[in-house]
Design a protein around this motif. Structure first.
Motif, PDB file in Angstrom:
ATOM      1  N   VAL A  51       4.430   5.283  -5.705  1.00 29.25           N
ATOM      2  CA  VAL A  51       4.598   5.181  -7.161  1.00 29.25           C
ATOM      3  C   VAL A  51       3.567   6.047  -7.880  1.00 29.25           C
ATOM      4  O   VAL A  51       3.873   6.708  -8.883  1.00 29.25           O
ATOM      5  N   LYS A  52       2.334   6.071  -7.403  1.00 26.25           N
ATOM      6  CA  LYS A  52       1.283   6.866  -8.031  1.00 26.25           C
ATOM      7  C   LYS A  52       1.607   8.354  -8.013  1.00 26.25           C
ATOM      8  O   LYS A  52       1.172   9.106  -8.883  1.00 26.25           O
ATOM      9  N   LYS A  53       2.379   8.798  -7.024  1.00 24.28           N
ATOM     10  CA  LYS A  53       2.743  10.212  -6.913  1.00 24.28           C
ATOM     11  C   LYS A  53       3.927  10.582  -7.804  1.00 24.28           C
ATOM     12  O   LYS A  53       4.232  11.762  -7.956  1.00 24.28           O
ATOM     13  N   THR A  54       4.575   9.587  -8.385  1.00 28.08           N
ATOM     14  CA  THR A  54       5.741   9.841  -9.233  1.00 28.08           C
ATOM     15  C   THR A  54       5.304  10.454 -10.565  1.00 28.08           C
ATOM     16  O   THR A  54       4.384   9.946 -11.203  1.00 28.08           O
ATOM     17  N   PRO A  55       5.934  11.542 -11.015  1.00 27.85           N
ATOM     18  CA  PRO A  55       5.578  12.137 -12.309  1.00 27.85           C
ATOM     19  C   PRO A  55       5.688  11.117 -13.447  1.00 27.85           C
ATOM     20  O   PRO A  55       6.619  10.310 -13.481  1.00 27.85           O
ATOM     21  N   LYS A  56       4.747  11.157 -14.375  1.00 31.49           N
ATOM     22  CA  LYS A  56       4.684  10.173 -15.460  1.00 31.49           C
ATOM     23  C   LYS A  56       5.909  10.219 -16.362  1.00 31.49           C
ATOM     24  O   LYS A  56       6.290   9.202 -16.948  1.00 31.49           O
ATOM     25  N   ARG A  57       6.528  11.389 -16.504  1.00 35.44           N
ATOM     26  CA  ARG A  57       7.659  11.520 -17.424  1.00 35.44           C
ATOM     27  C   ARG A  57       8.969  10.997 -16.827  1.00 35.44           C
ATOM     28  O   ARG A  57       9.963  10.864 -17.531  1.00 35.44           O
ATOM     29  N   ASP A  58       8.987  10.720 -15.529  1.00 37.41           N
ATOM     30  CA  ASP A  58      10.220  10.257 -14.888  1.00 37.41           C
ATOM     31  C   ASP A  58      10.557   8.828 -15.293  1.00 37.41           C
ATOM     32  O   ASP A  58       9.666   8.009 -15.557  1.00 37.41           O
ATOM     33  N   LEU A  59      11.839   8.541 -15.334  1.00 34.33           N
ATOM     34  CA  LEU A  59      12.300   7.161 -15.437  1.00 34.33           C
ATOM     35  C   LEU A  59      12.194   6.568 -14.033  1.00 34.33           C
ATOM     36  O   LEU A  59      12.901   6.986 -13.111  1.00 34.33           O
ATOM     37  N   LEU A  60      11.306   5.614 -13.852  1.00 34.76           N
ATOM     38  CA  LEU A  60      11.029   5.043 -12.535  1.00 34.76           C
ATOM     39  C   LEU A  60      11.770   3.717 -12.365  1.00 34.76           C
ATOM     40  O   LEU A  60      11.663   2.826 -13.205  1.00 34.76           O
ATOM     41  N   ILE A  61      12.508   3.603 -11.261  1.00 38.20           N
ATOM     42  CA  ILE A  61      13.246   2.381 -10.940  1.00 38.20           C
ATOM     43  C   ILE A  61      12.945   1.998  -9.496  1.00 38.20           C
ATOM     44  O   ILE A  61      13.021   2.848  -8.593  1.00 38.20           O
ATOM     45  N   ILE A  62      12.595   0.747  -9.280  1.00 42.25           N
ATOM     46  CA  ILE A  62      12.367   0.216  -7.934  1.00 42.25           C
ATOM     47  C   ILE A  62      13.336  -0.940  -7.731  1.00 42.25           C
ATOM     48  O   ILE A  62      13.358  -1.880  -8.521  1.00 42.25           O
ATOM     49  N   GLY A  63      14.147  -0.858  -6.700  1.00 45.22           N
ATOM     50  CA  GLY A  63      15.139  -1.907  -6.482  1.00 45.22           C
ATOM     51  C   GLY A  63      15.289  -2.268  -5.022  1.00 45.22           C
ATOM     52  O   GLY A  63      15.147  -1.405  -4.148  1.00 45.22           O
ATOM     53  N   GLY A  64      15.547  -3.547  -4.762  1.00 41.57           N
ATOM     54  CA  GLY A  64      15.784  -3.954  -3.392  1.00 41.57           C
ATOM     55  C   GLY A  64      15.446  -5.408  -3.158  1.00 41.57           C
ATOM     56  O   GLY A  64      15.178  -6.180  -4.091  1.00 41.57           O
ATOM     57  N   ALA A  73       0.841  -1.203   0.000  1.00 44.68           N
ATOM     58  CA  ALA A  73       0.000   0.000   0.000  1.00 44.68           C
ATOM     59  C   ALA A  73       0.874   1.249   0.000  1.00 44.68           C
ATOM     60  O   ALA A  73       0.608   2.216  -0.745  1.00 44.68           O
ATOM     61  N   GLU A  74       1.936   1.267   0.821  1.00 42.66           N
ATOM     62  CA  GLU A  74       2.853   2.404   0.857  1.00 42.66           C
ATOM     63  C   GLU A  74       3.594   2.561  -0.465  1.00 42.66           C
ATOM     64  O   GLU A  74       3.736   3.671  -0.993  1.00 42.66           O
ATOM     65  N   LEU A  75       4.053   1.429  -1.010  1.00 43.50           N
ATOM     66  CA  LEU A  75       4.794   1.478  -2.268  1.00 43.50           C
ATOM     67  C   LEU A  75       3.902   1.934  -3.414  1.00 43.50           C
ATOM     68  O   LEU A  75       4.305   2.760  -4.245  1.00 43.50           O
ATOM     69  N   ASN A  76       2.689   1.412  -3.465  1.00 44.57           N
ATOM     70  CA  ASN A  76       1.766   1.773  -4.537  1.00 44.57           C
ATOM     71  C   ASN A  76       1.415   3.261  -4.479  1.00 44.57           C
ATOM     72  O   ASN A  76       1.367   3.948  -5.508  1.00 44.57           O
ATOM     73  N   GLU A  77       1.195   3.779  -3.287  1.00 45.42           N
ATOM     74  CA  GLU A  77       0.868   5.208  -3.138  1.00 45.42           C
ATOM     75  C   GLU A  77       2.041   6.084  -3.561  1.00 45.42           C
ATOM     76  O   GLU A  77       1.857   7.112  -4.219  1.00 45.42           O
TER      77      GLU A  77
END
Length: 321
Positions: A90-103, A84-88
């Protein structure tokens, strides 16, 4: 749990971290070199299991999430809270950004199955478990691809975790990337250290991803020139505009009345088509009678500045003579 923030510099590297409590049950962070430190524009420790860093680039920004998912012995409530925290976030991340999730996501996703998981490749490791399905569903819902599963490597370059007794190995650490950048991912593999899996070393390996960005220059669109409405102050132009507009609308009305009804409608044309004809007619008549406004190039020096410069130059010439 109270989130502990940490900002520490070691040589030319900076450590950004949160949630470190010494027990190893939580804590995430970033290790930044000088270039990354200068590009850092945002840092947010969301929780003891989630941290966000945003970096400035020339044409777009890069948002990176460091994550540490609950282990398999954790409750379902802990898993629900984490996603729930991760999804929220990610939703706030600007659409034009290169999004990377790692761990360390503490689950097994396996490979793409027969139903065609678009977030997976065919080179995953092991069999998917129930919580692995949860991760795949999260990736699909947020248009992410799991980079570890896209490339074929020998097992030692795929396995990211080894037990300290050396008997058990698995793939628990992942890198997720926005699917729009999938073609830019060049490689993703694990790098085992000399002490990985030993008593004195870590049971996790380093996972490295190479991304090559292919950028296409966007053509600059010139703003449309405005109609010269100032000409409507001239009564002759107003009459000419009125007559031409009336004639064109009369022709449109005649055309509309000759259309054959379809599917029970009173007219063969739709409302959108009628609007398009009305707008195009109005613009064509305005262009014919009014024309466009010609842009005047602004002088980089004002008239007052030019006058003072001319006066000074004239005074200098008189003093020289």
């Amino acid at each position: 749990m109270c989130v502990k923030k940490l900002l520490h510099k070691v040589g030319h590297l900076s450590i950004l971290g949160c949630g470190f409590d010494g027990s190893g049950s939580a804590g995430v962070g970033f290790l930044l070199n000088i270039q990354a430190q200068k590009a850092l524009i945002e840092w947010e420790p969301v929780s003891s299991r989630l941290a966000k860093a945003r970096f400035r680039s020339k044409l777009f920004n890069v948002t990176v999430f460091a994550v540490y998912a609950p282990t398999r012995v954790s409750s379902e409530q802990a898993i629900d809270t984490f996603y729930a925290e991760l999804n929220e976030a990610v939703k706030k991340t600007p659409k034009r950004d290169l999004l990377i999730i790692g761990g360390d996501l503490n689950t097994h996703v396996g490979s793409r199955q027969a139903n065609g998981d678009r977030s997976l490749g065919i080179h995953g490791y092991g069999e998917r478990c129930e919580r692995g399905t949860r991760l795949v569903q999260f990736a699909q819902a947020n248009n992410l691809v799991i980079a570890n599963t896209l490339f074929r490597h020998k097992p030692s370059h795929v396995i990211t975790w080894r037990s300290r007794d050396g008997r058990t190995s698995s793939q628990l650490d992942y890198l997720l990337v926005s699917s729009r950048w999938r073609s830019s991912i060049q490689n993703c593999r694990a790098y085992r250290g000399p002490d990985t899996g030993s008593k004195g070393g870590s049971d996790h390996t380093l996972v490295k991803m190479s991304v090559k960005i292919r950028l296409v220059a966007r053509k600059r669109k010139e703003p449309p020139k405005r109609f010269d409405v100032a000409r409507l102050k001239d009564p002759t132009v107003v009459e000419q505009f009125r007559v031409q507009l009336s004639n064109r609308f009369t022709a449109l009305e005649h055309e509309h009345s000759n259309e054959s009804p379809e599917d029970g409608n009173s007219s063969g044309s739709s409302v959108n088509e009628d609007w398009q004809k009305f707008r195009n007619t109005l613009q064509e008549v305005a262009l014919e009678t009014l024309g466009r406004v010609k842009r005047k190039r602004r002088r980089w020096m004002s008239e007052e500045t030019i006058r003072l410069a001319t006066k000074k130059r004239s005074g200098d010439q008189v003093s020289k003579t």
